[in-house]
Structure formats: C-alpha cells, structure tokens
Design an enzyme around this catalytic site. Structure first.
Site, PDB file in Angstrom:
ATOM      1  N   GLY A  98     -85.291  31.758  23.921  1.00 48.55           N
ATOM      2  CA  GLY A  98     -85.987  32.517  22.889  1.00 48.55           C
ATOM      3  C   GLY A  98     -86.859  31.703  21.962  1.00 48.55           C
ATOM      4  O   GLY A  98     -87.408  32.244  21.010  1.00 48.55           O
ATOM      5  N   CYS A  99     -86.971  30.419  22.211  1.00 50.03           N
ATOM      6  CA  CYS A  99     -87.838  29.581  21.383  1.00 50.03           C
ATOM      7  C   CYS A  99     -89.205  29.471  22.061  1.00 50.03           C
ATOM      8  O   CYS A  99     -89.282  29.364  23.283  1.00 50.03           O
ATOM      9  CB  CYS A  99     -87.243  28.186  21.223  1.00 50.03           C
ATOM     10  SG  CYS A  99     -85.668  28.162  20.357  1.00 50.03           S
ATOM     11  N   SER A 100     -90.259  29.495  21.266  1.00 53.66           N
ATOM     12  CA  SER A 100     -91.595  29.376  21.847  1.00 53.66           C
ATOM     13  C   SER A 100     -91.832  27.966  22.385  1.00 53.66           C
ATOM     14  O   SER A 100     -92.525  27.777  23.366  1.00 53.66           O
ATOM     15  CB  SER A 100     -92.671  29.753  20.834  1.00 53.66           C
ATOM     16  OG  SER A 100     -92.603  28.919  19.708  1.00 53.66           O
TER      17      SER A 100
END
Length: 137
Positions: A49-51
């Site tokens: 979920g981290c860019s």
C-alpha cells in the site's frame, strides 16, 4: 539510527521550519536510518500500500525488545519511516502495542505537509509494526 534527536525535539524544530526545510529534515532523518541489508529487502518484508517501496524487518533483542530495520527507495518516505521508528524503536512488544504512534506523529502534520502519495502507506507501516508487537507479546 545514529545521532537522531528525540521525537519531542524534532517536533519543536518542525514548528519553525518552512515546507522545504521540513522536506530536508525528513531526508536527513532517512539518511540516519540504520542500513538495512539488501538480502532483507524481499517480498516478505515489503509493506503493501505504499507508493514507494518500503521494507520493514523486525528483530528481537536479547532482552525481548523489538528492533526494526527499515528502508525505502524514496528519500522522503525513508524519513517518514524514521519518524515512525522513533516512536517504537527498541521498545518492548507491550509498549509498542500500547503506543499512540499516530498521536506521536500528529504534531508533524504529515498529511497536510506532504502529498497523499507520500503518506498513504503510513497506516500500513504502523499496522505492520503493531502486528509484529502483538505477535511477540
């Protein structure tokens, strides 16, 4: 992390910084993170979920406290990781589980200071740290 001020000292410092200086502060915090060996940067340690790519690897110290190694391929994200770790690093699982990590980060106003892309993974990092602490409690 080496030569990093206490979280409260960083909060006070941030109050007087403009946006560019806050970015520089985050980048400097990220640079101070303990190096994470490349061998630990695997799919299993990747935070979802981290860019940017973010890896977190927990270790248990001899006395049962948790020590986290973490890294990112983005300098500012790495600084955010450093802030999160300042709230929990080398604490017991019970202390980490009870910690108000979000509250400790609130004075930094990351959601308003950074783009949503940079902050979207913070809850996932925090959740991973809490899950780790719960596993070792």
């Amino acid at each position: 992390m080496t030569d990093v001020p206490a979280l409260a000292d960083l909060q006070e410092e941030c109050e007087f910084l403009d946006a560019d200086d806050r970015y520089r502060l985050l980048i400097d915090l990220g640079r101070a993170l303990e190096p994470m060996p490349d061998a630990l940067k695997t799919d299993a340690t990747l935070v979802r979920g981290c860019s940017a790519a973010v890896w977190v690897y927990p270790t248990v110290l001899d006395d049962g406290r948790l020590h986290f190694l973490a890294d990112s391929n983005a300098a500012i994200t790495k600084g955010i990781i450093a802030l999160v770790l300042l709230t929990v690093q080398d604490q017991t699982p019970a202390v980490i589980s009870a910690a108000d990590i979000e509250g400790a980060l609130a004075p930094f106003d990351l959601k308003n200071q950074l783009s949503s892309n940079r902050t979207q993974g913070i809850p996932n990092m925090i959740a991973l740290i809490r899950q780790t602490a719960d596993r070792y409690s």
